[in-house]
Design an enzyme around this catalytic site. Sequence first.
Site, PDB file in Angstrom:
ATOM      1  N   ASP A 248      31.318  61.160 184.762  1.00 54.90           N
ATOM      2  CA  ASP A 248      32.082  59.935 184.505  1.00 54.90           C
ATOM      3  C   ASP A 248      31.921  58.966 185.674  1.00 54.90           C
ATOM      4  O   ASP A 248      30.846  58.889 186.264  1.00 54.90           O
ATOM      5  CB  ASP A 248      33.559  60.297 184.297  1.00 54.90           C
ATOM      6  N   HIS A 316      38.420  55.480 185.402  1.00 56.29           N
ATOM      7  CA  HIS A 316      38.270  56.177 184.120  1.00 56.29           C
ATOM      8  C   HIS A 316      38.110  57.676 184.333  1.00 56.29           C
ATOM      9  O   HIS A 316      38.718  58.497 183.632  1.00 56.29           O
ATOM     10  CB  HIS A 316      37.056  55.597 183.391  1.00 56.29           C
ATOM     11  N   SER A 509      37.285  58.658 174.553  1.00 53.60           N
ATOM     12  CA  SER A 509      37.179  59.180 175.923  1.00 53.60           C
ATOM     13  C   SER A 509      38.388  60.009 176.292  1.00 53.60           C
ATOM     14  O   SER A 509      38.286  60.960 177.085  1.00 53.60           O
ATOM     15  CB  SER A 509      37.052  58.022 176.920  1.00 53.60           C
TER      16      SER A 509
END
Length: 644
Positions: A248, A316, A509
Amino acid sequence: MRLYILVFLLLLVGCSNQGVLAPAHTLPEEVVLEGLEGSLALRVGSNVAWRVESYNTWLSTTPATGIGPKVIQLKAKFLGELQNQPEYTGSLRITGDVEAEVLVRLPLVRVTGGVEDSSPAAASVSSSSLPSQLQRTSSTPTPSATGDEILVKYRTDLRAAALPEGSRVLSHDRISRLTKLQSPNPQALLERLRLDPSVEWAEINGTVTAQGEPTDQFYPQQWYLRATGARFAYQQTYTTPITVAVVDTGVRYDHPDLAGRLWQPGEGAYDFVGDALPPEEPNKPYDPCGQPAPDGPGDNDPTDPCDLSAKDKGSHGTHVTGIIVANAGTFVPACPTCTDSGMVGQAHNAPIKVLPLRVLDSSGNGTFEDVALAVRYAAGIPVEKSGQLLQNPRPAQIINLSLGSVAYSNVMCEAVADAVARGVLVVAAAGNFQSSSPGAKVYPAACPGAISVAATDQYNQVAYYSQQNSEVDIAAPGGNTAISGGGILSTTWNYTTNLPNYTFYMGTSQATPQVAAALAMALSSGRASTATEAWNLIRSSATDLGAPGRDDAYGYGLLNLPGAFGWTLPRGEFLVSLSGPIARRVPVVNGRFETFLVPGRYTMVACRDDSGNSLCDSGEPKMERQVQVNGGNTLDLGTIQVGP
């Protein structure tokens, strides 16, 4: 002469250009639909032009325009559930050479019934008399009941031992040679006792607590743990350490809710993007969000340096990581007004650690090449990055890929195949492009061997953005931030204040790490010993939603942890669901239920909703049968027996 007058009048009846119409009484004032369909007979002159418009989005007409008499087909179609009411009404407007309004009625049938628990222990157990271990309690044991008691095991008889000054004997067990002492300074007493050669061991007289749901500050806002039954994870014992690689943006190692849950730089964590280049002019400050050196080898510190799209609630990768392994219990708050407990990860009570692998830059973009390198590296396969050989000392059992592209990639799919061949589970986001690219396949989720994860909202419906295609394998909550509290809450970072925080995100996600955590929990608990066994366990226990069997929206169904692990849950309330011309979930109050349905054939499922997610999950006591609802006022289904 009379003949001419008669012919003239007949011509007027069918003449449209003079505005002479068929009598208004030939158009019905109302139409009653039978089920979801009906018809409207337009009896007008052969040259009369007309248009039919619906005032209601749920009511459509075919055709909508024409000339002359016609039978128009009416159809009701509802995007969501119908309101629970006896009748729906709508209006049609007829314009053109004829003007009229027609009332359309869709009467619903009142359906009633009762539900009883047929299991043997039903009479003696209720949800109001739950055992204490199922009540919400802290997952962090307190150090001591009284704070001043020490348990000591002496090597000799207590009478021959010299008690430390200031201590007092509260009790003595001669059989086990166990003595309980009390002291105003128990920590100092404990240190002295451990130096005493006559003492075999000494410890604080701590307490244990009934294991239950966490009491972290933001835990009540984590509705997704209730939707999948992950709230009951405390019932499971986990023994085998498992590593989940999160490929990520990198992660914030300094987030206090992730302490001890991450493999560190030098322990296998790696940054395939690399740090931003230094400023061209020496007097300018260094920008961690700047472009990294092209074709660099990266480095072993995947700390997420910044987030250009969300500076006050970014990272994120940190968000994804928190969903998997954020700790339960308290920690030292990062600031006077900061939380001291935060939220909990799905696998908070299992020995599961995340291996952060950074492949996305501060804009959230990365290359196929870096993703492929990270997937192979995570699986323990040696890779070469800009001439540098990289070998992961902590091969992962699960790889989480909360990223994707609608473009096919050979390099990513080959990397997925290599990892799967090594027995690694590759879990990837199905994609958030359904609104703009309906049905499009997203990679690496659509790569052979990858587990493609779709997203659901708070109401257990497929999220509007979630990709729907033949590659979707399973669904998990992805949320909808347009609804207050409807997103997925997890760990993030405020790059403006440089402090940890928590934010609601939405997307596939966020659904993907919940499936990755479930697979890790299956392996850690010993319920599965191989990747294939773990996936079969999670897949076979999913709650079937949408069309029966596997479908493009939910795959094999919604993630259901109690069904996968066989947890014993407190008895829940009854729930009745019906699917047919319309879908309806009906609560059962005091053993009775009532709803209104369109006539037609339905599949009715009655269950005891032990997990409390408003679904009839696999493993919960339930009954299924076919129900024919015909037109009429009321249909009584009698009493339904629900048992084990």
